[in-house]
Design an enzyme around this catalytic site. Structure first.
Site, PDB file in Angstrom:
ATOM      1  N   PHE A 203      64.313  46.066 -19.705  1.00 22.23           N
ATOM      2  CA  PHE A 203      65.717  45.912 -19.607  1.00 22.23           C
ATOM      3  C   PHE A 203      66.121  45.400 -21.228  1.00 22.23           C
ATOM      4  CE2 PHE A 203      63.348  43.883 -16.047  1.00 22.23           C
ATOM      5  CZ  PHE A 203      64.030  44.886 -15.124  1.00 22.23           C
TER       6      PHE A 203
ATOM      7  N   VAL B  61      62.932  44.043 -28.459  1.00 19.47           N
ATOM      8  CA  VAL B  61      62.873  42.938 -29.354  1.00 19.47           C
ATOM      9  C   VAL B  61      62.797  43.501 -30.831  1.00 19.47           C
ATOM     10  CG1 VAL B  61      61.170  41.047 -30.094  1.00 19.47           C
ATOM     11  CG2 VAL B  61      61.288  41.644 -27.629  1.00 19.47           C
TER      12      VAL B  61
ATOM     13  N   LYS C  42      65.419  39.069 -29.019  1.00 19.34           N
ATOM     14  CA  LYS C  42      65.424  40.010 -27.630  1.00 19.34           C
ATOM     15  C   LYS C  42      66.581  40.672 -27.460  1.00 19.34           C
ATOM     16  CE  LYS C  42      63.653  40.040 -22.846  1.00 19.34           C
ATOM     17  NZ  LYS C  42      63.101  39.052 -21.874  1.00 19.34           N
TER      18      LYS C  42
ATOM     19  N   ASP D 258      55.115  35.917 -12.624  1.00 16.84           N
ATOM     20  CA  ASP D 258      54.917  37.311 -13.362  1.00 16.84           C
ATOM     21  C   ASP D 258      53.940  37.236 -14.553  1.00 16.84           C
ATOM     22  OD1 ASP D 258      55.045  40.050 -13.489  1.00 16.84           O
ATOM     23  OD2 ASP D 258      56.943  40.144 -14.907  1.00 16.84           O
TER      24      ASP D 258
END
EC number: 2.7.11.1
Length: 640
Positions: free
Chosen positions: A99, A102, A117, A259
């Protein structure tokens, strides 16, 4: 192109919807989604829709905004140096994900290097949200009076993506007081910015690496964390200790990460610690949030039972697809314990404990395959195998007990080392329509055996890429930053990043910022090319939203019902042999190890073809069509 309107922001009042253009010139290829384009059955089902964890969060958006507002700052641009944004001088790329990506940066106010980010507000991948999800969200907004005009699919996805970022920032803002959590510094946004910028502390060694040529190899990254007598077991123990402290803190805050995997664990050389990152998939217990709802506990339990995360790291209690008779997850914190166990197994054995040719075969193995043969009497090994990777969630070690074991050197288990729980050897099978269907498919395909030494091909596809390790001066001088950081060339034996690229241009992410400041140069560069170039750099194994993710096979089985954009390929068809990022392979001796994981688990070449089974004339196969429909409903709604 005609003048553009304001772009939605993290803080809604910065760009009210009434001032935004719902259909933009670059979105004309995507027809607007309107209520008339929906079927009557959808409208009926929407009116009867149960509240969800996500909708309750949405109803309390003002409370969330109050908590994140101190951390969100408006973007300004230097008129002398276009490589700066606010007080940050932007440097080389430090990796990319599904998505966003960095960048390394230097903060003039903090006097240190930070990580930035960058998340495009318009999703890179149109398949990130299904048509059903988009239409359902538009209807929800209309029912709440948040929008009063028709909205294009792309505009809706942009708003959904911003909500996802808002949740991640909210979570990070509540988890800033522990050394084992990557600390949020601030976020940058503007009604003229196409991206959201999240600034965090810099972790110099990047993502946790585990894939190596030989099982006993010690990676250079490890030696910078464990200085003396570094071995596979001592490094794994260090990661276990640090992550246990991090999970203990999350537990105290009521947060379930959902996650945990090597790519979400960052290592910092200066502090010599491992840190948890990426809270986009996390949820909080109802008791820990600053608002309440009569349906919150029930919605929380339903949310816990959705498959969220990376397939190879998902706990067995989540792998019972299609069985809607009961919830298998009652203790969400033990989901993180299992994922940590898988991560430690990767470090100890240089392979994943459970993996298949596709995610459903992986789920099958997570439930069925026993690890009893790995028990060897070693304290650390048996702690991981017998307590963290215990299939029976009631017997799996809790975070509180894990803290006690590590702090008091308590025995791993009261049972004999040669024993393992009956649930691990003969797990209970829970038959449901989806499980029955995939059981038939896997039987027809035939199971393929994978030898221990033939693991490399599958393992690389099963892991997410590793952020490159980047060296910096411990006390960087602001005046010479461009030479010490922006143009640094780290030792190729230690790092795998392509560091020779130019610093990022702020103009790639700001649209017509100078319209409000005539003293600044015209910054009207569109970032579509940048986004297009970066699409192949994305990791395909992360969650797609803060509350729910569609796994790649779910995106595939939607077939013709996903939003489309010219020039975009679905991630199912991406080349698996092409590197997923500009990261370079690290050479060790005569062999090459790519810890970046160019191929992802879900992108298996032998992924199941539903159409072939649905269209088959075989009566036995056609009997499973209803089971397929059941799964399609599960894929989009997370429930039967």
């Amino acid at each position: 192109m005609s003048p553009r309107q304001l772009i939605p922001t993290l803080i809604p009042e910065w760009a009210p919807l009434s001032q935004q253009s719902c259909i933009r010139e670059d979105e004309l290829d995507s027809p607007p989604i309107t209520p008339t384009s929906q079927t009557s059955s959808f409208g009926s089902s929407f009116s009867q829709q149960k509240p969800t964890y996500s909708t309750i969060i949405g109803e309390n958006i003002h409370t969330i905004l109050d908590e994140i507002r101190p951390y969100v700052k408006k973007i300004t641009v230097s008129d002398q140096d276009k490589k700066t944004i606010n007080q940050y001088t932007l440097g080389v790329s430090a990796g990319s994900g599904q998505f966003g990506y960095v960048r390394k940066a230097y903060s003039s106010t903090l006097g240190k290097v930070v990580a930035v980010k960058i998340i495009p507000k318009k999703p890179w991948n149109a398949q990130q949200y299904s048509v059903n999800q988009v239409m359902r969200q538009i209807q929800l907004w209309k029912s709440k009076g948040k929008i009063t005009t028709n909205m294009s699919g792309n505009e809706a996805m942009r708003l959904m993506n911003i909500e996802k970022c808002r949740w991640e920032i909210f979570a990070a803002s509540r988890l800033r007081n522990n050394v084992h959590i990557v600390r949020l510094i601030e976020c940058l946004d503007s009604p003229f910015s196409e991206s959201i910028w999240i600034v965090t502390n810099w972790c110099s060694l990047g993502e946790l690496q585990w894939k190596r040529d030989d099982d006993e190899d010690i990676l250079p990254q490890w030696k910078k964390i464990v200085i003396s007598n570094c071995s596979v077991s001592t490094f794994a123990k260090k990661i276990l200790e640090d992550m246990t402290k991090g999970l203990e803190y999350l537990h105290s805050q009521g947060c379930i990460h959902r996650d945990i995997k090597p790519s979400n664990i960052l290592l910092d050389e200066e502090e010599k610690v491992a840190k948890l990152s990426d809270f986009g998939s996390c949820i909080f217990t109802p008791q820990s949030l600053p608002f309440s709802d009569a349906n919150f506990e029930d919605c929380f339990q339903r949310e816990l039972n959705k498959i969220v995360g990376t397939p190879a790291f998902i706990a067995p209690e989540l792998c019972h697809l299609g069985n809607s008779k009961r919830d298998f997850v009652t203790d969400g914190f033990k989901l993180d314990i299992w994922s940590l166990g898988v991560t430690l197994y990767c470090l100890l054995y240089n392979e994943l404990p459970f993996f298949g040719e596709n995610e459903f075969e992986t789920y099958h193995k997570i439930i069925e395959v026993s690890l009893s043969s790995k028990i060897n009497g070693n304290t650390l090994n048996d702690l991981v195998i017998k307590r963290l990777l215990e299939k029976d969630v009631t017997l799996r070690i809790s975070i509180q007990d894990l803290v006690k074991v590590l702090s008091r050197d308590q025995p791993i288990d009261s049972r004999n080392h040669s024993q393992i729980s009956s649930s691990s050897v003969n797990p209970v099978r829970n038959e449901g329509p989806v499980r029955r269907f995939f059981g038939r498919l896997l039987t027809k395909k035939g199971k393929k055996k994978t030898s221990g030494k033939g693991k490399d091909k599958v393992l690389v596809s099963a892991t997410s890429k590793v952020t490159p390790s980047i060296h910096i001066d411990e006390e960087p001088d602001k005046e010479c930053f461009s030479t010490t950081v922006l143009r640094s060339s780290p030792d190729s034996s230690d790092y795998c990043s392509s560091l020779g690229e130019e610093a990022i241009q702020v103009t790639d992410f700001l649209d017509t910022f100078c319209r409000s400041n005539e003293s600044l140069p015209n910054l009207t560069v569109n970032n579509d090319k940048q986004n297009s170039d970066m699409k192949t750099d994305r990791s395909e194994s992360s969650s797609h939203s803060s509350l729910k993710i569609p796994t790649p096979i779910k995106a595939m089985i939607r077939l013709k019902s996903s939003p489309k954009e010219n020039g975009n390929r679905t991630h199912i068809n991406c080349s698996q042999d092409k590197p997923s990022s500009p990261l370079m392979d690290r050479t060790v001796g005569k062999r090459t190890v790519n810890n970046s994981g160019a191929r992802k688990l879900a992108h298996s070449s032998n992924i199941l073809n539903f159409k072939a089974y649905i269209n088959s004339e075989d009566s036995d196969i056609r009997e499973t069509v209803e089971d397929v429909k059941t799964y399609l409903n599960f894929a989009d709604n997370g429930q039967i």
